[in-house]
Design a protein around this motif. Sequence first.
Motif: not given
Length: 533
Positions: A143-151
Amino acid sequence: MSLLQNSFLEVPLKNALVLYNKEVVPRLTKKNKTISISVAVALSLIYLIREKVLKPPKHLRHIPYISYLDSIKAILTRESAWDRSYRVFLPEIDQKNHSIFLEQARLGWIVHVANPKDARRIFLKIDQFPKLQPKIEHKDTVSSKFLGGPNILMLNGPEWKKHRMVANPAFHRSLPVKMFGKLTQDMIKVMDEMEGTINISDLLHRWTLEAIGKAGFDFEFNAIKDRDSEWIIRYNKINQGLRDPKFFFFPLLDSKWRWMFPGRNKIHQELDIFLKMLDDVIAKKKEAIKHGLHNEVLDDNEKDLLTLMIESEESGEGGLNNEELKSTLCIFFLAGHDTTAGALSFAVHYLAQNQDIQQKAREEAIRILGDDKCDVLPTVEQTKEMTYINQIIKETLRINGPATRIIPRISTEDAEFSGLFIPKGTQVTVNIFAIQHSEKVWKDAHIFNPDRFEDGGEASQVESMAWTPFGNGARQCIGMNFSMSEQRVMLAMLLRKYTWKTPENSIHKDGPKVFGLGILSPHNLDINFQKRY
């Protein structure tokens, strides 16, 4: 005369007392010590578990709370967010009169706000209630790799504002209704080749995946025509990985202890391939725009979002680096795929269950698009005329909004909700499902009734934050108009092409059977479609 003074019993009793003190007492004492220590340890553990795990922290115990054991039960039984909301959350507000309550969630105890008045403060005061940031130890999860970036979804402050300045113009310019119409034509062709009952929820998930791929970054998943295409299989595996409750609620299993789960490593490998594909798409798109090789003949509203965001950098509106663009595209998938597919599936279900509403909506579609025996692609202007279809969409999003609550916020200062003190540092969320289903807010809240949203109807009389399927305020879902346009195009074209109803033997006959921890959708929605032409 005492018993011991009786000469007949005196000697035997003395001997028995000596034997008892010499043999029995020492043994009992030793055993009792062991028992006492064991009991003390057990009681201490029970106390610690009860006070430190099952109960909220002491500074929050003045707030009504849901037992942590209930959360564990929901995880173990894979109870859907829909079923748990009906079983647990709605009774809290409609029966116990608790519009503020606590629950032990993924990142600790969190305050649920389940009334429009307090929800307004959270939505509008974004500096006092910014997004909660993931813990460092959770960085390597799916979940962090998919959603947790700078967005745009997760950032706060100046960084969030930078993303918003780039994404806002892109979403305002992008409304590709022609593309939505062409993809709906592709889906109708697939439906016409199918016989009998159709699993429409599966088709709509494939349709929205194709739509977000094309509208997001001009990528073809080939999801509509081929349900076994490489990319749809890969994305579905990633999506299932995001939904797995044990890894969602216990993130350390997905990072520190992932070696114990070989299947989880395969999900990570699939995600790495997917993210690499996005890297390549962004690099090629930037190169094409730089050399003027991208498609200039498309109207602005038909251009993909990636192109529009990159062009914003060229026009001096500021720009995002490749990592930021990739992270933002991932958010488009979260916000634009399952959510819209679920909403459309629910709308199809309610129209199947309410033939009079379906017919009224069909008459509107025919009035606007005509009744020629061929598929008609709606224009942007025509979608704006679909007043009753829009009411159906809004009522569907009220009674079956894809998101049951907003992403957790953190209170940066002491606050008060409905007379209850909320200390600084407390996690808070708005329970959208509870507000939109509460009999205290909506009349006959569990009945599907699009007339609520007609001019002067009930929706215009309730508090403004009583309908918030996309959130509200500055952090309202940026893709709201995008999704609403998708739904209007799809429903209008289906209504002109088909009549439909729920099969007599369907599991959904007496109400939708729903799955999903966070984003709701009907499970294997089976519908009988009859062609009109």
